[in-house]
Design an enzyme around this catalytic site. Sequence first.
Site, short mmCIF file in Angstrom:
data_model
loop_
_atom_site.label_atom_id
_atom_site.label_comp_id
_atom_site.label_asym_id
_atom_site.label_seq_id
_atom_site.Cartn_x
_atom_site.Cartn_y
_atom_site.Cartn_z
N HIS A 153 10.24 7.03 1.58
CA HIS A 153 10.13 7.72 0.29
C HIS A 153 10.52 9.20 0.40
O HIS A 153 10.10 10.00 -0.42
CB HIS A 153 8.69 7.68 -0.23
CG HIS A 153 8.24 6.35 -0.74
ND1 HIS A 153 7.99 5.28 0.08
CD2 HIS A 153 7.97 5.91 -2.00
CE1 HIS A 153 7.58 4.25 -0.64
NE2 HIS A 153 7.56 4.60 -1.91
N GLU A 196 15.18 -2.87 -8.89
CA GLU A 196 16.18 -1.80 -8.86
C GLU A 196 17.60 -2.31 -8.99
O GLU A 196 18.44 -1.72 -9.69
CB GLU A 196 16.05 -0.98 -7.57
CG GLU A 196 14.86 -0.02 -7.56
CD GLU A 196 13.53 -0.69 -7.29
OE1 GLU A 196 13.54 -1.88 -6.91
OE2 GLU A 196 12.48 -0.05 -7.46
C1 LIG Z 1 11.61 -0.79 -4.25
C2 LIG Z 1 10.50 0.00 -4.77
N1 LIG Z 1 10.43 0.27 -6.08
C3 LIG Z 1 9.42 1.00 -6.58
C4 LIG Z 1 8.45 1.50 -5.76
C5 LIG Z 1 7.35 2.38 -6.31
N2 LIG Z 1 6.11 1.61 -6.35
C6 LIG Z 1 5.27 1.60 -5.30
S1 LIG Z 1 4.04 0.54 -5.50
C7 LIG Z 1 4.59 0.09 -7.02
C8 LIG Z 1 3.85 -0.95 -7.78
C9 LIG Z 1 3.79 -2.21 -7.02
O1 LIG Z 1 3.10 -3.17 -7.71
P1 LIG Z 1 2.63 -4.50 -7.03
O2 LIG Z 1 3.75 -5.10 -6.25
O3 LIG Z 1 2.01 -5.34 -8.07
O4 LIG Z 1 1.54 -4.05 -5.97
P2 LIG Z 1 0.17 -3.26 -6.23
O5 LIG Z 1 0.51 -1.81 -6.26
O6 LIG Z 1 -0.42 -3.75 -7.48
O7 LIG Z 1 -0.65 -3.59 -5.02
C10 LIG Z 1 5.73 0.77 -7.36
C11 LIG Z 1 6.46 0.65 -8.61
C12 LIG Z 1 8.57 1.22 -4.39
N3 LIG Z 1 7.69 1.71 -3.50
N4 LIG Z 1 9.58 0.45 -3.92
#
Ligand SMILES: Cc1ncc(C[n+]2csc(CCOP(=O)(O)OP(=O)(O)O)c2C)c(N)n1
Lengths: 343, 328
Positions: free
Chosen positions: B129, B60
């Site tokens: 959120h 971000e």
């Molecule tokens: C700072 C932030 N940006 C975006 C999100 C939205 N979001 C939640 S999980 C996710 C994907 C995360 O991917 P990863 O770290 O690979 O974990 P996984 O979901 O694969 O376990 C996103 C974009 C968030 N919760 N927090």
Amino acid sequence: MRSENLNANYDNEKTEDVLKKADVLGLSKEDLIDMYKTMIQIRLFEEMADKLYALGKVHGTMHLSAGQEGVAVGTGTVMQKVDYLLNHHRGHGHFIASGADVNKMMAEFLGKETGYCKGRGGSMHIADVEANNLGANGIVGGGIHLAAGVGLAIKMMKEPRVVLVIFGDGAANQGILHESFNMSAIWDLPVVYLCENNHYGMSADVTRVSSKVPFKGRAEAHGIPGYFIDGNDVLAVHETMKEAVEHARSGKGPVFVETETYRYFGHSKSDRNLYRTKEEIQAWKEKDPIGRFETLLIEAKVLNDKAIKEIYQEMSQVIDEAVAFAENSPEPDPSEVTEWVYA
Amino acid sequence: MPEITYREAIKNAMVEEMRRDERVFLIGEDIGTYGGAFGVSAGMLEEFGPERIVETPISEDAIIGAAAGAAMVGMRPIAEMMFMDFILLALEPLVNQAAKARYMFGGKATVPMVVRMPGGSGTGAAAQHSQSLETILMHIPGIKVVAPSTPYDAKGLLVSSIRDANPICFVEHKLLYKTKGEVPDEEYSIPLGVADIKREGTDITVVASGIMVHKSLEAAETLAEEGISVEVVDPRTLRPLDVDTISKSVKKTGRLLVVHEAVKTAGWAGEVMASVSETPAWDYLDAPMRRLAGKDVPIPYNRELELAAVPQVEDIVEEIRAIVQYRY
Ligand SMILES: Cc1ncc(C[n+]2csc(CCOP(=O)(O)OP(=O)(O)O)c2C)c(N)n1
């Protein structure tokens, strides 16, 4: 230039002789069976969560970890009760593998007063601070923000603990990872960074959004030992994590372990899987961490079909009881909505 | 006029502005194939390709920094924060860079960027959120804060925001995405800084924005049956705030209630009330001004707790009754 693919070339060797490997790792047959059981428990918990959601019993979000049980259990069996855990939204498996009470987890998932966070946190924020589980984070990378601080406190208090921070490949692209790596490296903090690289951060293919994968090179650039291993091989995870945790506990500083794995369910409740193919999901299911471990255990005569069936029955019962506990638990009282804002 | 959803209205504004002006592009997480976490940009990748639907890593700080940098040298980025809460990771480039560049450089720089961000509670997404952080953003000179409540306003205000020469925080409410309203096919825009009277009334002015406009309108409907006539004013832009329209309304009704979902302490209701007190409307008040806002808590997960944390229609009804019954 971004990476073309993950180019799996693991740092761990595969031993097909499970008993020989277990012996080296100091794991008894009972330990192996327990590991298998825990993996089943996680899988069934996630499948139940999905079902409850589909039945409309859940108001809120969830992120399921089916397919990633090898990482959770390979790691959970290494950690000690004194160690701290920080993780993120996809945390159910890590908690179950660290010995959490599935009744309280399920109650939290259903938003009940008897849940780990009294229904205030939900699936994404399960925490058990008394048990050194510092909570799942809804901010991708939020746990990484805290990790060096926990490591610093451990060092200042001269305690034989480590802090384990588990995050996804998506979180690895938050800038804080570099700041945290650097800080824990210059101060030799007992931080174990565990990256569950399941190929996707939501819909983002890790190779599309990352300059270089695997990520271990980023740790190595900070002088931190890095590993890239097969996360669907529960014993390989156990072996590597054992080495990593010993490194951190002995005062040698931080360590980074990256495990390649895969999630089966969609990212969260709202996911139509448009960014990947059915064939890809199927191909990974053939490398299922539970299936692979099961085959090895059968070959080694540690388990047979009957024992497996019994384990499934036992674990289903545990999950059903958790659902019953959660459903019969009271809702929080709305008049208490302002409790616990301040200490 | 055709009826479309709030979600479609926002998308249409982006699509039309991108067709009109090549400098406009969208940048954010999961905005391509996935269509954005709330489906707002669904289909845009097909039309504009990955060069203008710029999908980023989860970074971000770098997304807002990149938007600000691109804007300073002539592009017109629309950055999407998947949830409003995540702007907290990017306050540095937004507040220290984008908001200040123009003034700090003696009026020589412009940073024409829009940051879209869904805020608010109601989906069981819990404390990290569900926040309503508009006040934090309103506090920063150099930033404009827009918060539409209807599809018509969303489209017209987003068009103006994209064409504006300043950093704009465009606050969308998650629960509004599915709501429908009339939006003309022809091009139009709504100027920033102009409030809209969503319902005319004579007994009390309710200033509300976002989802609270709808809750206030519902409350007004209930109260009409009791003979209480409620005027609902939607500022639409929180900064700059249209104090003039609000104070004229208060002068007419003699009473003011400000409703917002964001927590009460240091919320923007205080700003509205202070501003009104600085206008001639002050002398026309028949009752003390009041505010109804989110409780001072992080948003809880449990459904009932979540509802209890923010103003509901019944709360607004009760509050209005109390103000109208007040006698000095
Ligand atoms: C700072 C932030 N940006 C975006 C999100 C939205 N979001 C939640 S999980 C996710 C994907 C995360 O991917 P990863 O770290 O690979 O974990 P996984 O979901 O694969 O376990 C996103 C974009 C968030 N919760 N927090």
